[in-house]
Design an enzyme around this catalytic site. Structure first.
Site: not given
Ligand code: EPZ
Length: 441
Positions: A44-45, A138, A143, A329, A421
């Site tokens: 995803k990233n 978030c 961030r 993560d 997500r």
């Protein structure tokens, strides 16, 4: 109806008891052993920033091994709002930048997807102007994007931030960025990627010092080079980019998702199972594989497949660091494992200021965890107990799923808007190897 006649029609109102009106949640029956093989999707990233690179060319950019995630769909909508032609395949996406006619993605789309900030670098490089809302904070932290802004200014952009919108413009003839020397105060992944894309079309050489080393940065460099960019040093602290006049299209495969791979390996460890996970580029997961061995897992690596087996799990200490250190993560998923280990572990979160919210949810499941600032002291328990829990961010939601796999009884996990997500059909992948997970509501 006259002024004085009563309305005799009746209206039936059905009151649904609150417990029946569910947010979508996963219902997990714990205690199942897993076995078999699980496939890892594209990262995803990486895919999100590679999609933004489509703004740098008027040719077609085709990405393969793209995970079917809500964030990916969101990025596609943002690119389409800028005039890019976007066509999704089953695990590919084609973007045609020839129709690019906007320099400002709409607020309502950006607000729901932080990664949309990746558009500012390429828009500035291609059009000489960009207006992108601040991604904002978030659940895990504020961030900031200070490094992104400082770097764009070093490349000649005039950048202002007003009313929550970052407005950047390249003054002068041709509105073309000029190469420059940038030193990042912290090895920010996003800032490194933003500045690589901006520098790719700039006039002259750009040097990015203290660049992030993450595999996703290296993947972006691979794509830019495939598009005709001149990039050297990705994966080292100093990246050199000599700008070119234009970039052409490419057909490029996204790297496997190292964070999903780590999560699946942890699913095997926490259920004391044997599982084969792939594809895994082991260099992308060095710190995680080392920690899994330290806690007592056995790993057999065959090319890009990792077979993990676990019975006794013992405590370890762990601190999150920029790559190649242990990835933030996987901090929450790993904490779920350590909550069932023999002994007391210490986890320190060094990357984000507020990424320990899953501790409270694990405690609801019987985990024995004491907090001190950004450090958690986890005393392993024999069995977690199933409970209704909620994930507060993408990786905390995954951590709760893992805890549910090992817990005694039923665990219900809310926060699927985060989970979906970052994980493509996590419950489907786990059920295929023996888990019992049901999505309800
Ligand atoms: C990327 O976020 C990932 N997201 C994150 O994954 C990941 O956790 C993070 O890198 C760290 O590895 C994507 O790639 C889309 P950073 P990014 O800029 O780029 C500070 C997930 O769960 N910082 O490297 O936003 C910042 O506050 C997500 O998949 C500044 O101080 O991360 C943080 O403490 C979550 N100033 C640290 O650096 C800046 O200008 C790392 O942030 C920028 C960042």
């Amino acid at each position: 109806m006259g002024p004085h006649r009563r309305d005799t029609r009746t209206m039936t109102v059905t009151v649904v008891p609150s417990q029946q009106v569910l947010n979508p949640q996963l219902e997990i029956a714990g205690g199942r052993r897993l076995s078999g093989e699980v496939r890892v999707s594209g990262a995803k990233n990486s895919a999100l920033v590679l999609m933004a690179a489509s703004l740098l060319t008027e040719d077609t950019l085709r990405l393969r091994n793209v995970p079917p995630l809500t964030d990916i769909a969101g990025m596609g909508e943002i690119l389409a709002s800028l005039g890019v032609g976007v066509r999704r395949g089953s695990d590919s996406i084609e973007m045609d930048g020839s129709g690019l006619n906007q320099s400002a993605p709409p607020y309502e789309l950006v607000n729901s997807l932080r990664a949309s900030f990746f558009c500012i670098g390429p828009l500035l490089a291609k059009l000489g102007i960009a207006r992108v809302p601040l991604p904002g904070g978030c659940q895990i932290g504020t961030r900031p994007v200070v490094e992104h802004v400082k770097g764009l200014k070093a490349l000649g952009a005039q950048v202002t931030i007003e009313h929550g919108v970052v407005s950047a413009v390249v003054p002068g003839r041709g509105h073309r960025l000029k190469g420059g020397r940038i030193h990042l105060d912290c090895p920010s992944v996003g800032a490194t990627e933003t500045l690589m894309m901006a520098a790719a079309l700039a006039d002259g050489e750009t040097v990015i010092e203290n660049a992030a080393l993450e595999p996703e940065v290296v993947d972006l460099a691979g794509l830019l080079i495939a598009m005709g960019a001149r990039v050297r040093g990705a994966g080292t602290p100093t990246i050199r980019i000599v700008g070119v006049e234009r970039l052409h299209g490419a057909d490029y495969a996204v790297i496997p998702d190292r964070i999903e791979a780590g999560t699946l390996l942890l699913a095997a460890a926490i259920t004391r199972s044997t599982l084969t996970v792939g594809p895994v580029i082991t260099d992308h997961l060095g710190a995680v594989l080392t920690k899994l061995e330290e806690v007592g897992c056995r790993l057999d690596i065959d090319g890009t497949c990792v077979t993990i087996s676990a019975d006794q799990i013992r405590a370890v200490d762990l601190r999150t660091q920029p790559f190649p250190g242990f990835p933030t993560d996987l901090q929450a998923p790993f904490m779920s494992l350590l909550a069932t280990a023999q002994g007391t572990s210490v986890i320190t979160e060094h990357i984000f200021e507020n990424r320990l919210q899953h501790v409270g949810e694990l405690q609801r499941m019987g985990a024995a965890i004491r907090m001190q600032g950004n450090t958690a002291f986890i005393e392993g328990v024999h069995r977690l107990s199933g409970a209704p829990v909620k994930g507060s961010d993408l990786r905390a939601s995954a951590a709760m799923v893992l805890a549910g796999l090992a817990a005694d009884g039923i665990t219900t996990v809310q926060g699927l808007e985060y989970l979906d997500r970052g994980y493509a059909d996590l419950e489907g992948k786990l059920n295929a190897v023996g888990a019992t997970i049901r999505r309800v509501g």
